[in-house]
Design a protein around this motif. Structure first.
Motif, PDB file in Angstrom:
ATOM      1  N   THR A 157       3.456   2.002  13.727  1.00 54.52           N
ATOM      2  CA  THR A 157       2.649   2.088  12.509  1.00 54.52           C
ATOM      3  C   THR A 157       3.526   2.398  11.292  1.00 54.52           C
ATOM      4  OG1 THR A 157       0.775   2.822  13.845  1.00 54.52           O
ATOM      5  CG2 THR A 157       0.626   3.185  11.468  1.00 54.52           C
ATOM      6  N   VAL A 158       4.437   3.326  11.440  1.00 57.61           N
ATOM      7  CA  VAL A 158       5.314   3.692  10.321  1.00 57.61           C
ATOM      8  C   VAL A 158       6.215   2.526   9.927  1.00 57.61           C
ATOM      9  CG1 VAL A 158       7.255   5.175   9.631  1.00 57.61           C
ATOM     10  CG2 VAL A 158       5.245   6.175  10.738  1.00 57.61           C
ATOM     11  N   THR A 159       6.857   1.884  10.896  1.00 54.90           N
ATOM     12  CA  THR A 159       7.768   0.788  10.551  1.00 54.90           C
ATOM     13  C   THR A 159       7.012  -0.399   9.959  1.00 54.90           C
ATOM     14  OG1 THR A 159       7.742   0.041  12.872  1.00 54.90           O
ATOM     15  CG2 THR A 159       9.606   1.417  12.177  1.00 54.90           C
ATOM     16  N   THR A 160       5.844  -0.685  10.473  1.00 56.13           N
ATOM     17  CA  THR A 160       5.036  -1.765   9.889  1.00 56.13           C
ATOM     18  C   THR A 160       4.620  -1.403   8.475  1.00 56.13           C
ATOM     19  OG1 THR A 160       4.273  -2.459  12.073  1.00 56.13           O
ATOM     20  CG2 THR A 160       2.947  -3.172  10.186  1.00 56.13           C
ATOM     21  N   GLY A 161       4.271  -0.149   8.256  1.00 51.08           N
ATOM     22  CA  GLY A 161       3.908   0.306   6.911  1.00 51.08           C
ATOM     23  C   GLY A 161       5.058   0.194   5.929  1.00 51.08           C
ATOM     24  N   LEU A 162       6.262   0.517   6.392  1.00 51.07           N
ATOM     25  CA  LEU A 162       7.431   0.380   5.522  1.00 51.07           C
ATOM     26  C   LEU A 162       7.635  -1.073   5.094  1.00 51.07           C
ATOM     27  CD1 LEU A 162       9.927   2.771   7.352  1.00 51.07           C
ATOM     28  CD2 LEU A 162       8.902   3.117   5.078  1.00 51.07           C
ATOM     29  N   ILE A 163       7.509  -1.990   6.028  1.00 48.19           N
ATOM     30  CA  ILE A 163       7.718  -3.406   5.707  1.00 48.19           C
ATOM     31  C   ILE A 163       6.570  -3.940   4.848  1.00 48.19           C
ATOM     32  CG2 ILE A 163       7.935  -5.718   6.702  1.00 48.19           C
ATOM     33  CD1 ILE A 163      10.460  -3.855   6.895  1.00 48.19           C
ATOM     34  N   ALA A 164       5.337  -3.572   5.167  1.00 52.38           N
ATOM     35  CA  ALA A 164       4.211  -3.997   4.329  1.00 52.38           C
ATOM     36  C   ALA A 164       4.393  -3.484   2.903  1.00 52.38           C
ATOM     37  CB  ALA A 164       2.887  -3.495   4.921  1.00 52.38           C
ATOM     38  N   GLY A 165       4.872  -2.256   2.763  1.00 50.54           N
ATOM     39  CA  GLY A 165       5.119  -1.683   1.442  1.00 50.54           C
ATOM     40  C   GLY A 165       6.222  -2.404   0.688  1.00 50.54           C
ATOM     41  N   LEU A 166       7.256  -2.791   1.409  1.00 52.67           N
ATOM     42  CA  LEU A 166       8.342  -3.546   0.784  1.00 52.67           C
ATOM     43  C   LEU A 166       7.825  -4.879   0.241  1.00 52.67           C
ATOM     44  CD1 LEU A 166      11.453  -3.957   0.269  1.00 52.67           C
ATOM     45  CD2 LEU A 166      11.432  -5.162   2.457  1.00 52.67           C
ATOM     46  N   PHE A 167       7.106  -5.618   1.069  1.00 59.10           N
ATOM     47  CA  PHE A 167       6.575  -6.909   0.623  1.00 59.10           C
ATOM     48  C   PHE A 167       5.575  -6.725  -0.517  1.00 59.10           C
ATOM     49  CE2 PHE A 167       7.352  -8.663   5.150  1.00 59.10           C
ATOM     50  CZ  PHE A 167       8.650  -9.005   4.832  1.00 59.10           C
ATOM     51  N   PHE A 168       4.766  -5.664  -0.448  1.00 62.25           N
ATOM     52  CA  PHE A 168       3.805  -5.368  -1.497  1.00 62.25           C
ATOM     53  C   PHE A 168       4.511  -5.077  -2.821  1.00 62.25           C
ATOM     54  CE2 PHE A 168       1.208  -2.184  -3.802  1.00 62.25           C
ATOM     55  CZ  PHE A 168       0.082  -2.947  -4.042  1.00 62.25           C
ATOM     56  N   ALA A 169       5.575  -4.277  -2.762  1.00 63.62           N
ATOM     57  CA  ALA A 169       6.325  -3.951  -3.981  1.00 63.62           C
ATOM     58  C   ALA A 169       6.900  -5.216  -4.619  1.00 63.62           C
ATOM     59  CB  ALA A 169       7.439  -2.956  -3.667  1.00 63.62           C
ATOM     60  N   PHE A 170       7.399  -6.124  -3.792  1.00 66.39           N
ATOM     61  CA  PHE A 170       7.898  -7.383  -4.325  1.00 66.39           C
ATOM     62  C   PHE A 170       6.766  -8.181  -4.962  1.00 66.39           C
ATOM     63  CE2 PHE A 170      11.997  -6.797  -2.557  1.00 66.39           C
ATOM     64  CZ  PHE A 170      12.814  -7.688  -3.228  1.00 66.39           C
ATOM     65  N   SER A 171       5.601  -8.223  -4.303  1.00 65.89           N
ATOM     66  CA  SER A 171       4.482  -9.025  -4.810  1.00 65.89           C
ATOM     67  C   SER A 171       3.915  -8.517  -6.122  1.00 65.89           C
ATOM     68  CB  SER A 171       3.354  -9.085  -3.768  1.00 65.89           C
ATOM     69  OG  SER A 171       3.728  -9.896  -2.691  1.00 65.89           O
ATOM     70  N   CYS A 172       3.843  -7.186  -6.272  1.00 67.47           N
ATOM     71  CA  CYS A 172       3.145  -6.683  -7.466  1.00 67.47           C
ATOM     72  C   CYS A 172       4.059  -6.108  -8.525  1.00 67.47           C
ATOM     73  CB  CYS A 172       2.067  -5.682  -7.067  1.00 67.47           C
ATOM     74  SG  CYS A 172       2.672  -4.155  -6.393  1.00 67.47           S
ATOM     75  N   ALA A 173       5.374  -6.015  -8.259  1.00 73.06           N
ATOM     76  CA  ALA A 173       6.259  -5.443  -9.275  1.00 73.06           C
ATOM     77  C   ALA A 173       7.544  -6.246  -9.459  1.00 73.06           C
ATOM     78  CB  ALA A 173       6.602  -3.994  -8.916  1.00 73.06           C
ATOM     79  N   VAL A 174       8.288  -6.452  -8.403  1.00 69.54           N
ATOM     80  CA  VAL A 174       9.599  -7.086  -8.530  1.00 69.54           C
ATOM     81  C   VAL A 174       9.472  -8.533  -8.996  1.00 69.54           C
ATOM     82  CG1 VAL A 174      11.689  -7.781  -7.288  1.00 69.54           C
ATOM     83  CG2 VAL A 174      10.635  -5.550  -6.817  1.00 69.54           C
ATOM     84  N   LEU A 175       8.688  -9.329  -8.306  1.00 69.13           N
ATOM     85  CA  LEU A 175       8.585 -10.746  -8.674  1.00 69.13           C
ATOM     86  C   LEU A 175       7.910 -10.965 -10.024  1.00 69.13           C
ATOM     87  CD1 LEU A 175       7.892 -12.110  -5.103  1.00 69.13           C
ATOM     88  CD2 LEU A 175       9.982 -12.392  -6.446  1.00 69.13           C
ATOM     89  N   PRO A 176       6.824 -10.259 -10.346  1.00 67.87           N
ATOM     90  CA  PRO A 176       6.277 -10.411 -11.698  1.00 67.87           C
ATOM     91  C   PRO A 176       7.263  -9.978 -12.780  1.00 67.87           C
ATOM     92  CG  PRO A 176       4.613  -9.467 -10.269  1.00 67.87           C
ATOM     93  CD  PRO A 176       5.913  -9.467  -9.501  1.00 67.87           C
ATOM     94  N   GLY A 177       8.021  -8.927 -12.509  1.00 65.12           N
ATOM     95  CA  GLY A 177       9.026  -8.490 -13.478  1.00 65.12           C
ATOM     96  C   GLY A 177      10.119  -9.522 -13.665  1.00 65.12           C
ATOM     97  N   LEU A 178      10.591 -10.073 -12.576  1.00 65.44           N
ATOM     98  CA  LEU A 178      11.636 -11.098 -12.667  1.00 65.44           C
ATOM     99  C   LEU A 178      11.116 -12.405 -13.252  1.00 65.44           C
ATOM    100  CD1 LEU A 178      13.686 -10.634  -9.392  1.00 65.44           C
ATOM    101  CD2 LEU A 178      14.422 -10.242 -11.750  1.00 65.44           C
ATOM    102  N   HIS A 179       9.825 -12.672 -13.085  1.00 61.33           N
ATOM    103  CA  HIS A 179       9.255 -13.900 -13.642  1.00 61.33           C
ATOM    104  C   HIS A 179       9.446 -13.953 -15.163  1.00 61.33           C
ATOM    105  CE1 HIS A 179       6.717 -17.428 -13.884  1.00 61.33           C
ATOM    106  NE2 HIS A 179       6.013 -16.832 -14.831  1.00 61.33           N
ATOM    107  N   ALA A 180       9.428 -12.789 -15.783  1.00 59.49           N
ATOM    108  CA  ALA A 180       9.595 -12.718 -17.239  1.00 59.49           C
ATOM    109  C   ALA A 180      11.056 -12.812 -17.669  1.00 59.49           C
ATOM    110  CB  ALA A 180       8.989 -11.412 -17.751  1.00 59.49           C
TER     111      ALA A 180
END
Length: 172
Positions: free
Chosen positions: A14-37
């Motif tokens: 559960t913890v390791t899956t949560g870490l990876i889900a969080g990583l992908f989530f951070a990319f989806s809602c912060a990193v990629l939108p930020g880089l898009h600009a």
């Protein structure tokens, strides 16, 4: 002892899956939108560096540990007295399997193509735009799929934890 191992394995999955889900989530809602600009050179250079930096032991431990631990905990829940959690664990493993397939079948080849374009500092504006155009939209789209599938896998594991706790008398 068997219950302790089963509980620890389920918790670690559960913890390791949560870490990876969080990583992908951070990319989806912060990193990629930020880089898009950002401009093409910044986008290409940053993603090239991120794709290199993420290849480390901590990421590998969580990324590959999650499905291995989920498979192990599913196997440990095959006994009839704890089988109620098993469908949720199998669902989590299948969902994470989709994320693995997307990663190795789509994201990694896109990463490799971006790396093969050459160092961003040495590319012309046209080359940078072409490299970005080939990479950004599909990588963003498939990262969202990974975000959704790993988050759903996490939800299944949490449900498995709840059921496991009820079966062993050690939880909600």
């Amino acid at each position: 002892m068997y219950d302790t191992i089963r509980t620890a394995t389920l918790f670690a999955a559960t913890v390791t899956t949560g870490l990876i889900a969080g990583l992908f989530f951070a990319f989806s809602c912060a990193v990629l939108p930020g880089l898009h600009a950002a401009g093409d050179r910044t986008f290409v250079s940053t993603m090239q560096h991120v794709n290199t930096a993420i290849l480390n032991g901590w990421f590998a431990l969580a990324f590959m540990g999650a499905p291995l631990l989920t498979a192990a905990t599913a196997a440990l829940h095959l006994r009839a007295d704890v089988r109620a959690a098993l469908p949720w664990l199998v669902a989590a493993l299948a969902l994470y399997g989709v994320a693995l397939a997307v990663t190795f079948g789509l994201s990694v080849p896109l990463n490799n193509a971006l790396a093969a374009a050459g160092e961003a500092s040495g590319l012309t504006g046209v080359e940078l735009a072409a490299a970005r155009a080939h990479f950004e939209a599909p990588w963003t789209r498939w990262n969202l799929v990974r975000t959704l599938t790993t988050t759903a896998a996490l939800g299944c594991l949490v449900r498995g934890l709840v059921l496991h706790g009820r079966l062993t008398g050690k939880g909600a």
